[in-house]
Design an enzyme around this catalytic site. Structure first.
Site: not given
Length: 383
Positions: A144, A172-174
């Site tokens: 991320d 970014v991950d979410l």
């Protein structure tokens, strides 16, 4: 929130072979809305089980927040026989979520990512990578914070004139997890028409670049390289945190009508008649002069009282709350966004459907909590 399973995705079978955050978050979205989700873990388990403290029943709160409504099956995919068990599950599954390295797949005898939908033509294969499998960055691992940096997000986050700052939320991950869940739903809809599955290629890099708004589009049209703006907005004024006699207020005024209401509440109506501030375009061009006027006006008022009064009149004004205040918020509880049950404590479900409501039916699984027998389908267990 419903405790039974009447969700929109009842009957959809998902194999979640992903780990850490983006993929598991996508799998949880599908599970919340009724899908039967089997989480595949190595004998060591998903490493984010150890991302703590705090820990609950042996797993981190971090893990628990993205792995409810799943059952865990342990497979050592380095062994051919265990991989065959995975492939047997895919014969029945509608969806595969995975974030394996391409080199790992190749070491298993899988030549390319397209192999899955070639062998299982009805399968929706959602492949999550850092940067995609090809291109200049193809095959690189994705993290991320590193992707935030490489996609420009750090460069525009932080105080004006200061050092770049990582966004505290793993945005970014979410975002990638949301895009992955959306990709699955789009591909399922397409399968209704075509009868065939397909691969969804979702990368952290693409997701990060897509949310660099409005900074990327501003640069593409102006050629001016943006930098950190603190709490200010590049395209809207006033849009900032203002100190009052009591509490700081975040103000976000996006049109002339709201600006007039704000000025009336602050008793600085003369600003609306000033040609420098007559439109948002003019206010952006004369930002510094307007900020001096507004800061002086805000310093004279009770922020708590003004914030409530502005909201009632439709002016976006918000106190800056900490996480404790959010967790204890009456509205968060009313909206069921904070769940506190004997079997599960964590965030709620943000997508609320009227006819097919989401539900939290299963607590996050213990590693290997589901042990299907050899003569029983892995999807035969209760959801």
């Amino acid at each position: 929130m419903s405790s039974g399973n009447s969700g929109a995705l009842v009957g959809i079978k998902v194999v979640d072979a992903s780990r850490v955050l983006a993929g598991p978050f996508a799998g949880q979205v599908l599970g919340d809305h009724g899908a039967d989700v089997i989480k595949i873990e190595s004998p060591e388990g998903d490493e984010c089980r150890g991302f703590g403290p705090p820990f609950v029943n042996g797993s981190s709160a971090y893990f628990n927040a993205v792995n409810r409504n799943k059952r865990s099956v342990v497979l050592d995919l380095g062994k051919e026989g265990e991989r065959e068990r995975l492939f047997a599950m895919l014969e029945e599954a509608d969806v595969l979520l995975e974030n394996f390295k391409l080199s790992t797949l190749q070491a298993w005898g899988i030549p390319s990512a397209t192999w899955f939908t070639e062998r299982f033509p009805k399968l929706i294969h959602c492949r999550i990578t850092g940067f995609g499998d090809d291109g200049p960055y193809g095959g690189l691992p994705g993290y991320d914070a590193a992707v935030q940096a490489m996609a420009g997000l750090l460069s525009i986050n932080g105080d004006a004139g200061g050092e770049p700052v990582r966004m505290g939320v793993p945005v970014v991950d979410l975002t990638t997890g949301m895009n992955a869940a959306m990709a699955v739903l789009l591909a399922l809809q397409a399968r209704h028409r075509t009868g065939r599955g397909q691969m969804a290629d979702v990368s952290l890099y693409d997701s990060a670049v897509s949310v660099a708004h409005p900074f990327l589009t501003n640069y593409l049209h102006s050629g001016k390289v943006p930098g950190p703006t603190g709490n200010k907005h590049a395209n809207i004024v006033p849009y900032n945190v203002y100190r009052t006699k009591t509490v700081p207020l975040f103000i976000a005024v996006a049109n002339d009508r709201l600006f007039a209401k704000l000025c009336a509440a602050l008793r600085v109506e003369a600003l609306t008649a000033d040609s420098r501030f007559a439109s948002n375009r003019a206010r952006v061009e004369n930002r510094d002069a307007l900020e001096v006027e507004l800061m002086q006006a805000f310093a004279l008022v009770d922020g708590e009282e003004l914030g409530e009064r502005l909201l009632v009149t439709g002016v976006p004004a918000a106190p800056i709350l900490d996480i404790k205040a959010v967790a204890e918020s009456e509205h968060a509880r009313y909206r069921q966004m904070v769940v506190n049950r004997p079997d599960y404590i964590g965030p709620g479900v943000p997508i609320k459907l009227s006819a097919t409501p989401a539900s939290i039916r299963r607590a996050p699984p213990a590693i290997g909590d589901f042990l299907p027998t050899s003569d029983t389908s892995v999807f035969d267990g209760e959801q």
